[in-house]
Scaffold this motif. Structure first.
Motif, PDB file in Angstrom:
ATOM      1  N   LEU A 176       3.379  -5.501  -8.714  1.00 53.83           N
ATOM      2  CA  LEU A 176       3.165  -5.519  -7.271  1.00 53.83           C
ATOM      3  C   LEU A 176       2.955  -7.101  -7.133  1.00 53.83           C
ATOM      4  O   LEU A 176       3.488  -7.521  -6.197  1.00 53.83           O
ATOM      5  CB  LEU A 176       1.919  -4.850  -6.811  1.00 53.83           C
ATOM      6  N   ARG A 177       2.626  -7.871  -8.005  1.00 54.05           N
ATOM      7  CA  ARG A 177       2.209  -9.356  -7.856  1.00 54.05           C
ATOM      8  C   ARG A 177       3.551  -9.855  -7.567  1.00 54.05           C
ATOM      9  O   ARG A 177       3.664 -10.716  -6.748  1.00 54.05           O
ATOM     10  CB  ARG A 177       1.590  -9.622  -9.218  1.00 54.05           C
ATOM     11  N   HIS A 178       4.391  -9.613  -8.727  1.00 46.69           N
ATOM     12  CA  HIS A 178       5.799 -10.442  -8.573  1.00 46.69           C
ATOM     13  C   HIS A 178       6.666  -9.819  -7.339  1.00 46.69           C
ATOM     14  O   HIS A 178       7.604 -10.645  -6.968  1.00 46.69           O
ATOM     15  CB  HIS A 178       6.469 -10.018 -10.025  1.00 46.69           C
ATOM     16  N   MET A 179       6.465  -8.679  -6.971  1.00 44.44           N
ATOM     17  CA  MET A 179       7.058  -8.040  -5.865  1.00 44.44           C
ATOM     18  C   MET A 179       6.760  -9.036  -4.716  1.00 44.44           C
ATOM     19  O   MET A 179       7.720  -9.584  -3.911  1.00 44.44           O
ATOM     20  CB  MET A 179       6.792  -6.633  -5.551  1.00 44.44           C
ATOM     21  N   PHE A 180       5.667  -9.447  -4.440  1.00 48.39           N
ATOM     22  CA  PHE A 180       5.044  -9.990  -3.482  1.00 48.39           C
ATOM     23  C   PHE A 180       5.612 -11.421  -3.453  1.00 48.39           C
ATOM     24  O   PHE A 180       5.741 -12.191  -2.737  1.00 48.39           O
ATOM     25  CB  PHE A 180       3.493  -9.925  -3.180  1.00 48.39           C
ATOM     26  N   ALA A 181       5.410 -11.842  -4.880  1.00 50.68           N
ATOM     27  CA  ALA A 181       5.872 -13.421  -4.805  1.00 50.68           C
ATOM     28  C   ALA A 181       7.292 -13.863  -4.722  1.00 50.68           C
ATOM     29  O   ALA A 181       7.584 -14.675  -4.024  1.00 50.68           O
ATOM     30  CB  ALA A 181       5.577 -13.605  -6.523  1.00 50.68           C
ATOM     31  N   TYR A 182       8.001 -12.748  -5.021  1.00 47.51           N
ATOM     32  CA  TYR A 182       9.462 -12.803  -4.829  1.00 47.51           C
ATOM     33  C   TYR A 182       9.725 -12.922  -3.125  1.00 47.51           C
ATOM     34  O   TYR A 182      10.472 -13.733  -2.915  1.00 47.51           O
ATOM     35  CB  TYR A 182      10.255 -11.936  -5.383  1.00 47.51           C
ATOM     36  N   HIS A 183       9.026 -12.194  -2.452  1.00 41.55           N
ATOM     37  CA  HIS A 183       9.234 -11.993  -0.776  1.00 41.55           C
ATOM     38  C   HIS A 183       8.217 -13.066  -0.091  1.00 41.55           C
ATOM     39  O   HIS A 183       8.383 -12.779   1.028  1.00 41.55           O
ATOM     40  CB  HIS A 183       9.147 -10.675  -0.543  1.00 41.55           C
ATOM     41  N   THR A 184       7.785 -14.074  -0.913  1.00 38.44           N
ATOM     42  CA  THR A 184       7.119 -14.885  -0.206  1.00 38.44           C
ATOM     43  C   THR A 184       7.757 -16.355  -0.238  1.00 38.44           C
ATOM     44  O   THR A 184       7.917 -16.882  -1.446  1.00 38.44           O
ATOM     45  CB  THR A 184       5.629 -15.254  -0.615  1.00 38.44           C
TER      46      THR A 184
ATOM     47  N   PHE B 207      12.296  -8.648  -7.627  1.00 39.69           N
ATOM     48  CA  PHE B 207      11.494  -7.378  -7.651  1.00 39.69           C
ATOM     49  C   PHE B 207      11.588  -6.617  -6.196  1.00 39.69           C
ATOM     50  O   PHE B 207      11.313  -7.252  -5.264  1.00 39.69           O
ATOM     51  CB  PHE B 207      10.085  -7.808  -7.941  1.00 39.69           C
ATOM     52  N   PRO B 208      12.108  -5.615  -6.423  1.00 43.15           N
ATOM     53  CA  PRO B 208      12.344  -4.663  -5.141  1.00 43.15           C
ATOM     54  C   PRO B 208      11.171  -4.463  -4.443  1.00 43.15           C
ATOM     55  O   PRO B 208       9.844  -4.218  -4.932  1.00 43.15           O
ATOM     56  CB  PRO B 208      12.952  -3.336  -5.530  1.00 43.15           C
ATOM     57  N   VAL B 209      11.197  -4.159  -3.073  1.00 42.41           N
ATOM     58  CA  VAL B 209       9.914  -3.772  -2.306  1.00 42.41           C
ATOM     59  C   VAL B 209       9.932  -2.355  -2.236  1.00 42.41           C
ATOM     60  O   VAL B 209      10.868  -1.838  -1.950  1.00 42.41           O
ATOM     61  CB  VAL B 209      10.155  -4.118  -0.659  1.00 42.41           C
ATOM     62  N   LEU B 210       8.781  -1.805  -2.566  1.00 38.96           N
ATOM     63  CA  LEU B 210       8.280  -0.342  -2.531  1.00 38.96           C
ATOM     64  C   LEU B 210       7.849   0.091  -1.073  1.00 38.96           C
ATOM     65  O   LEU B 210       6.900  -0.476  -0.665  1.00 38.96           O
ATOM     66  CB  LEU B 210       7.456  -0.068  -3.509  1.00 38.96           C
ATOM     67  N   GLU B 211       8.624   0.944  -0.552  1.00 38.60           N
ATOM     68  CA  GLU B 211       8.294   1.330   0.789  1.00 38.60           C
ATOM     69  C   GLU B 211       6.571   1.761   1.004  1.00 38.60           C
ATOM     70  O   GLU B 211       6.104   1.302   2.066  1.00 38.60           O
ATOM     71  CB  GLU B 211       9.179   2.636   1.084  1.00 38.60           C
ATOM     72  N   HIS B 212       6.313   2.663   0.282  1.00 37.29           N
ATOM     73  CA  HIS B 212       4.725   3.006   0.099  1.00 37.29           C
ATOM     74  C   HIS B 212       3.835   1.902   0.063  1.00 37.29           C
ATOM     75  O   HIS B 212       2.744   2.095   0.285  1.00 37.29           O
ATOM     76  CB  HIS B 212       4.519   4.386  -0.583  1.00 37.29           C
ATOM     77  N   LEU B 213       4.208   0.918  -0.264  1.00 39.49           N
ATOM     78  CA  LEU B 213       3.149  -0.064  -0.668  1.00 39.49           C
ATOM     79  C   LEU B 213       3.423  -1.599   0.156  1.00 39.49           C
ATOM     80  O   LEU B 213       2.925  -2.691  -0.239  1.00 39.49           O
ATOM     81  CB  LEU B 213       3.206  -0.433  -2.421  1.00 39.49           C
ATOM     82  N   LYS B 214       4.103  -1.282   1.225  1.00 38.67           N
ATOM     83  CA  LYS B 214       4.262  -2.415   2.221  1.00 38.67           C
ATOM     84  C   LYS B 214       2.791  -2.720   2.634  1.00 38.67           C
ATOM     85  O   LYS B 214       1.899  -2.004   2.818  1.00 38.67           O
ATOM     86  CB  LYS B 214       5.105  -2.036   3.110  1.00 38.67           C
TER      87      LYS B 214
END
Length: 745
Positions: free
Chosen positions: A521-529, A538-545
């Motif tokens: 989750l940390r790297h999912m948010f890092a990539y999309h910031t 890292f792909p974005v997970l729908e339920h954890l937006k």
């Protein structure tokens, strides 16, 4: 407001119980709910202190002497019977409260005088001896001999019994007999009217004329009745008043109008109100015939409504008992959902990448975690040292015997060390859209705290609060209806969930697995910031937006979670940490037991809101916001509260953030900003927490690269600068960690 607070405290002291006292817009009269232990008072216009004290004293009488749970049994027998019990019980408790607190006798007497002069019982200009028996009892025991009521020898038997009531069982026994007596009297009337059924048409017309003539007198009777009804409502209050009056008369003999009697009657009217809250409206399911009606109380209730101030009441809300099982999503379910989404996209390999990155991260932070553990243990030891006492043993110390002539200190001593207190941590991370720019750094802090707790063997749990983890759109609509909900409970939206991310209960392998998911989750948010650099996809997970900010709901849930965590883990000190930028959502609803649904209470801060903690019975006169909810959490659980927020350390946005956090002046903001520049963090104490840490983003991740940044071809000056730069972040972080350790230890 000061007078209300003083009266509320007086009521609690007299009741010798931490009862809940509310001044409510829904209260038409004073009442006491024996089940919720709540005394409700309306806000009256133009009423004396004596009358106010009469109402309060009457309801405290119920708190002290009316058994909890028994009223519900009375309700089952019907409204008319309940009215009889109200009258009788009011008389009993008013007598007893005045005997316990003799100073109330003057208040009851003066209060009932005022209410009689203002025709609260509807008796002005009427012959009270024309009233039915139950109404005359109500008036006699509330107003006393001042009412001038006469009883027959047959009725006097009941009056004597009513004067000598002592227990709840006495109340029920007398109520049963009174009810049957009045019912029998009432059933005698149809026999006289039956004879006139066989009449001729002319007789019928004559009869109609007679009826019309008697209609006028009937109107008078109705007026008396309605006054009786007022008296009746007064009766409920009167009832207890009567009882107290009779009791007082018992003890004071011929004092007569000395006013316990009068006080008694009116007191019951207050009482009836109180029992009305517990029992519901007075008996409307049966037709109240002449001998069975308590009309004086109806008149009393109507008069009360006329003097209720509808503009200066408080709106009362209560903290719900959140059912944790309904709002918490277990770790296993969170992991299962993440696996499912990654499998659907064919991206399961990203978990392996996350595991590798977590391993690198944990190695980088070893020194900082070790430093935090050292500081924590040192603070704990210092606290134990403060509680260490040196005691004499009474055994001679051979090494000091030579000094016996000039010193008394010749005995051996030992140190008595109090046991240290064990600790636990409950952490909540904000899963809202406004956290997006600093979400990766926030999760870094979260993982550091989790690793610290794990290594120090401190029990902990980590939750994310969100309103986007929805099983279905329909399932997220509306509000949770917790099993023991009650009217006034603040609503918790079904879209709110707590995602259980990490726990100390896991064994090492399971703990590392859960940290792998958090690392993902940390790297999912890092990539999309956009502000993050050198990051992998890292792909974005729908339920954890990220979504809204259900901070208030999270705090209400924490009020239930923290005591359960403390009990389960057998810890003495619980540290509750929120990693959030604050500012919860702005609207709130409350449960209405009459409609069985939730009603909108408006924006936080509208009107005079009072939040009541049903456990501590404390009142918080404030708008509904995160600060007051945090205070309720601390007052109920005794937890230590800490907050963390990552700031871009921009002066303009910093000043705005400080305004939201309640920093009072520009001068205070300037001091905090200086700390941010010098130390890389500052501590705010006006945000509702014991300490709220605002951390500069640039100082967060300190990678231990040793002397890798120093090259052999550098000059001495460049080497020095590179070394100093490498150490600056570590020093700033250590200052923050030392202060945090001092707080939580």
């Amino acid at each position: 407001m000061e007078n209300r607070n003083a009266k509320s405290l007086l009521a609690k002291l007299m009741a010798a119980e931490n009862i809940n006292v509310e001044y409510s817009e829904k209260a038409a009269t004073a009442s006491f709910d024996t089940e919720s232990r709540t005394l409700r008072m309306p806000v009256f216009k133009d009423i004396s202190d004596d009358s106010t004290d009469l109402f309060l004293g009457h309801e405290v009488g119920h708190a002290l002497y009316t058994p909890q749970g028994e009223i519900l049994k009375v309700v089952e027998k019907g409204g008319l019977y309940k009215n009889f019990v109200n009258v009788v019980e009011d008389a009993r408790i008013e007598k007893m409260i005045q005997n316990k607190f003799p100073g109330l006798r003057r208040c009851f007497f003066g209060g009932y005088n005022e209410l009689m002069e203002r025709d609260f019982f509807g008796t002005n200009g009427k012959d009270v001896n024309d009233y039915n028996f139950i109404d005359r009892l109500n008036l006699h025991f509330k107003v006393g001999f001042r009412a001038g009521i006469e009883f027959s020898l047959e009725e006097q038997v009941f009056v004597n019994r009513m004067e000598n009531l002592r227990t709840w069982e006495d109340t029920i026994s007398l109520s049963d007999d009174l009810y049957e007596y009045c019912k029998a009297k009432n059933e005698e009337e149809p026999e006289t009217t039956q004879d006139s059924e066989e009449v001729t048409e002319s007789d019928e017309s004559e009869s109609e004329e007679q009826d019309m003539d008697s209609g006028d007198s009937g109107q008078d009777t109705n007026e008396q009745d309605s006054s009786d009804g007022e008296s009746d409502s007064g009766d409920e209050e009167s009832e207890s008043d009567s009882e107290s009056a009779s009791d007082t008369q018992d003890e004071s003999g011929s004092e007569g109008e000395n006013d316990t009697g009068g006080v008694d009657g009116e007191g019951s009217s207050a009482d009836s109100g109180s029992t009305e809250t517990a029992m519901g409206k007075r008996g409307s399911e049966e037709s109240a015939t002449d001998e069975m009606a308590t009309k004086t109380q109806d008149s009393f209730d109507n008069k009360l409504e006329e003097i209720v101030d509808k503009e200066s009441f408080n709106s009362y809300y209560t903290i719900p008992n959140v059912n944790i099982d309904q709002v918490v999503v277990p770790m296993s379910e969170v992991h299962k959902m993440m696996d499912k989404e990654l499998n659907e996209e064919g991206d399961i390999g990203h978990l392996e990448k996350a595991a590798q990155k977590f391993k690198v991260f944990s190695n980088e932070q070893k020194s900082i975690i070790s430093y935090l553990i050292k500081e924590f243990e040192m603070r704990k030891s210092a606290d134990e040292h403060k509680r260490t006492k040196v005691a004499r043993t009474g055994i001679l110390n051979p090494n000091k015997l030579h000094a016996f002539k000039f010193s008394e200190d010749i005995f051996l001593r030992n140190s008595v060390v109090s046991d240290g207190k064990n600790h636990g941590f409950v952490m909540f991370v904000d899963w809202s859209g406004s956290m997006m720019p600093q979400m990766a750094d926030t999760i870094d802090q979260l993982m550091m705290l989790a690793m610290f707790c794990k290594k120090a063997q401190i029990p902990f749990d980590v939750y994310a609060f969100t309103n986007t983890y929805c099983k279905s759109y329909e399932g997220a609509r509306g509000y949770y209806k917790f099993p023991d909900r009650k009217s006034g409970d603040l609503g918790v939206a079904k879209s709110f969930n707590l995602l259980h991310l990490i726990s100390s209960t896991l064994k090492t392998s399971a703990f590392n697995k859960s940290m792998t998911y958090v690392s993902f989750l940390r790297h999912m948010f890092a990539y999309h910031t956009r502000s993050m650099e050198n990051t992998e996809y890292f792909p974005v997970l729908e339920h954890l937006k990220l979504g809204g900010t259900p901070l208030n709901e999270a705090i209400m849930a924490a009020i239930s979670i923290v005591p359960e965590f403390q009990k389960t883990n057998n810890v003495q000190i619980v540290n509750t940490i929120f990693l959030t930028d604050g500012e919860g959502q702005n609207r709130q609803v409350s449960y209405d037991s009459q409609t069985g649904d939730f009603a909108d209470t408006g924006y936080y801060g509208s009107g005079r809101s009072v939040i009541v903690d049903p456990v501590t019975k404390k009142h918080y006169e404030s708008s509904i916001n995160d600060k007051v909810l945090l205070k309720i959490l601390k007052d109920r659980t005794g937890t230590t509260l800490a907050g963390f927020f990552i700031s871009p350390a921009n002066k303009r946005t910093f000043s705005t953030d400080m305004w939201y956090k309640g920093v009072p002046s520009e001068k205070d903001v300037a001091v905090l900003w200086s700390s941010m520049k010098e130390n890389g963090f500052c501590v705010v104490e006006t945000a509702g927490y014991d300490e709220y840490y605002i951390l500069a983003r640039k100082n967060l991740r300190i990678e231990d690269k040793g002397l890798d940044g120093i090259k052999s071809d550098m000059t001495k000056g460049k080497m020095k600068n590179a070394f100093v730069k490498a150490q600056q972040g570590k020093i700033a972080n250590k200052k923050m960690l030392s202060k945090f350790a001092e707080l939580v230890a």
